[in-house]
Scaffold this motif. Structure first.
Motif, PDB file in Angstrom:
ATOM      1  N   PRO A 155       0.866  -1.342   0.219  1.00  0.00           N
ATOM      2  CA  PRO A 155      -0.028   0.008  -0.123  1.00  0.00           C
ATOM      3  C   PRO A 155       1.044   1.359  -0.044  1.00  0.00           C
ATOM      4  O   PRO A 155       2.130   1.222   0.537  1.00  0.00           O
ATOM      5  N   TRP A 156       0.302   2.247  -0.503  1.00  0.00           N
ATOM      6  CA  TRP A 156       0.907   3.504  -0.354  1.00  0.00           C
ATOM      7  C   TRP A 156       1.151   4.275   0.834  1.00  0.00           C
ATOM      8  O   TRP A 156       0.516   3.653   1.916  1.00  0.00           O
ATOM      9  N   GLY A 157       2.379   4.680   1.169  1.00  0.00           N
ATOM     10  CA  GLY A 157       2.977   5.064   2.435  1.00  0.00           C
ATOM     11  C   GLY A 157       3.504   3.938   3.254  1.00  0.00           C
ATOM     12  O   GLY A 157       4.065   4.277   4.365  1.00  0.00           O
ATOM     13  N   THR A 163      11.391   0.120  -0.557  1.00  0.00           N
ATOM     14  CA  THR A 163      10.949   1.801  -0.439  1.00  0.00           C
ATOM     15  C   THR A 163      11.035   2.124   1.070  1.00  0.00           C
ATOM     16  O   THR A 163      10.007   2.374   1.528  1.00  0.00           O
ATOM     17  N   LYS A 169      12.733  10.343   0.083  1.00  0.00           N
ATOM     18  CA  LYS A 169      11.498  10.130   0.000  1.00  0.00           C
ATOM     19  C   LYS A 169      10.979   9.649   1.604  1.00  0.00           C
ATOM     20  O   LYS A 169      10.778   8.419   1.911  1.00  0.00           O
ATOM     21  N   ASN A 173       6.626   4.036   0.307  1.00  0.00           N
ATOM     22  CA  ASN A 173       6.077   3.526  -1.164  1.00  0.00           C
ATOM     23  C   ASN A 173       5.178   4.348  -1.611  1.00  0.00           C
ATOM     24  O   ASN A 173       4.046   4.903  -0.916  1.00  0.00           O
ATOM     25  N   THR A 174       5.417   4.918  -2.707  1.00  0.00           N
ATOM     26  CA  THR A 174       4.412   6.281  -3.322  1.00  0.00           C
ATOM     27  C   THR A 174       3.607   5.513  -4.546  1.00  0.00           C
ATOM     28  O   THR A 174       2.853   6.286  -5.107  1.00  0.00           O
ATOM     29  N   ARG A 175       3.589   3.936  -4.582  1.00  0.00           N
ATOM     30  CA  ARG A 175       2.638   3.484  -5.695  1.00  0.00           C
ATOM     31  C   ARG A 175       1.606   3.264  -5.029  1.00  0.00           C
ATOM     32  O   ARG A 175       1.394   3.020  -3.773  1.00  0.00           O
ATOM     33  N   TYR A 176       0.270   3.053  -5.607  1.00  0.00           N
ATOM     34  CA  TYR A 176      -0.849   2.686  -5.270  1.00  0.00           C
ATOM     35  C   TYR A 176      -0.902   1.190  -5.475  1.00  0.00           C
ATOM     36  O   TYR A 176      -0.509   0.367  -6.400  1.00  0.00           O
ATOM     37  N   LYS A 177      -1.594   0.631  -4.548  1.00  0.00           N
ATOM     38  CA  LYS A 177      -2.058  -0.855  -4.482  1.00  0.00           C
ATOM     39  C   LYS A 177      -2.635  -1.264  -5.878  1.00  0.00           C
ATOM     40  O   LYS A 177      -3.844  -0.845  -6.284  1.00  0.00           O
ATOM     41  N   ASP A 289      -0.285  13.080   6.358  1.00  0.00           N
ATOM     42  CA  ASP A 289      -0.349  11.634   5.382  1.00  0.00           C
ATOM     43  C   ASP A 289      -1.544  10.817   5.675  1.00  0.00           C
ATOM     44  O   ASP A 289      -2.240  10.086   4.860  1.00  0.00           O
ATOM     45  N   MET A 293      -4.791   9.576   3.333  1.00  0.00           N
ATOM     46  CA  MET A 293      -4.888   8.076   3.015  1.00  0.00           C
ATOM     47  C   MET A 293      -6.571   8.077   3.318  1.00  0.00           C
ATOM     48  O   MET A 293      -7.075   7.431   2.625  1.00  0.00           O
TER      49      MET A 293
END
Ligand code: SF4
Length: 315
Positions: A155-157, A163, A169, A173-177, A289, A293
């Protein structure tokens, strides 16, 4: 044909995933395997691509926690092996070399094996018409047994070793699931698609029964907490599953022959902070953050509610 469980009392005491395994204490996939194998029953062949449920249960000479047939494949090969086994069983029965009977072929693959490296095998399996062929993505949101690397379902974050949260950074993690269940639902031949987690247990078990009885290939995408990779207490595993659902972070739904059904609508929905605060992998997140979310979850729920209203997935 296995029938659905109406209460916890109906769950059979017999285990097909038994003692003697070496998973971490509180391992979500291990609890999930136990429930899934009870729901599927003894006439089942499991296929285990490389992942925690292979490595932590690895067979030494004459030992195995599985008391039904279990077949290891390399990381990307679970889907193809399942097609081969289902095809061989059908051929042997058609040729009269085996008595006709219902045999479940279930791939239990992690997110690495099903959402990433083996996604093509899952996709191909959904193109056939084999009955009692079930793909279960046990999603612990990372490559945990190799050192907690990010996968496409992280998951994001979340911080992982690929990551890491740091100065450059801070989010991790900055990608979405990736939503594997939605990808599965876009296959025209799929009979049944569902999401699940460890809570409520009967929801998971009955989805296994429904998938196997659906008359065609099926997919369950199940979120199973991992104390090692999530930095959580082993005692919190089932509670985390419950909080994932109650905060709306994990949505329980099923698609039966194209008809969409929302299984649980949290009301009122808990703030995602309750879920994140128990996990070390989100410890670096700031209040803003976490609020971001929570807002993303709120926006996604518009989509789920609309799909429920129209009884079809709006893809
Ligand atoms: Fe289970 Fe996670 Fe340990 Fe693997 S690393 S055995 S998924 S708790």
């Amino acid at each position: 044909m296995q029938s659905e469980f109406k209460s916890l009392r109906e769950i059979p005491p017999i285990d097909y995933y038994t003692a003697g395994r070496r998973t971490c204490a509180g391992c979500g996939p291990a609890i999930g395997y136990r429930l899934i194998s009870k729901a599927a029953g003894p006439n089942t062949i499991f296929i285990g691509p490389t992942g925690c449920m292979y490595v932590a249960n690895a067979h030494q000479f004459l030992t195995s926690p599985y008391s039904v047939p279990w077949h290891h494949t390399q990381l990307g090969g679970g889907g193809a092996a399942a097609i081969g086994i289902a095809s061989a069983l059908r051929t042997l029965m058609l040729k009269g070399k085996r008595k006709p009977e219902d045999i479940n072929v279930i791939v239990m693959g992690g997110d690495g094996a099903m959402a990433d490296i083996g996604l093509s095998g899952l996709s191909m399996g959904l193109s056939y018409d084999y009955q009692r062929l079930l793909y279960i993505v046990y999603d612990n949101e990372g490559y945990m047994n190799t050192g907690v690397q990010a996968s496409s379902t992280t998951p994001w974050g979340a911080t992982t070793t690929f990551t890491p949260s740091g100065k450059v950074k801070p989010l991790g993690n900055t990608r979405y699931k990736k939503n594997v269940a939605l990808i599965a639902a876009s296959h025209p031949n799929v009979k049944y698609v569902a999401t699940a987690t460890l809570w409520p247990p009967l929801d998971l078990m009955n989805k296994v029964v429904r998938a196997l009885n659906s008359g065609g290939p099926s997919v369950i995408h199940a979120l199973f907490p991992c104390p090692k990779g999530w930095f959580t207490s082993p005692a919190d595993t089932v509670m985390l599953s419950k909080l994932a659902v109650e905060t709306g972070m994990w949505v329980l739904w099923e698609l039966i022959e194209g008809q969409f059904k929302l299984n649980y609508r949290p009301n009122p929905r808990k703030h995602v902070r309750e879920y994140l605060s128990l996990q070390g992998r989100f410890r670096h997140l700031k209040d803003e953050d976490i609020d971001k979310m929570d807002k993303m979850i709120e926006e996604e729920w518009f989509y789920w509610n609309e799909s429920a209203k129209q009884e079809k997935l709006i893809l």
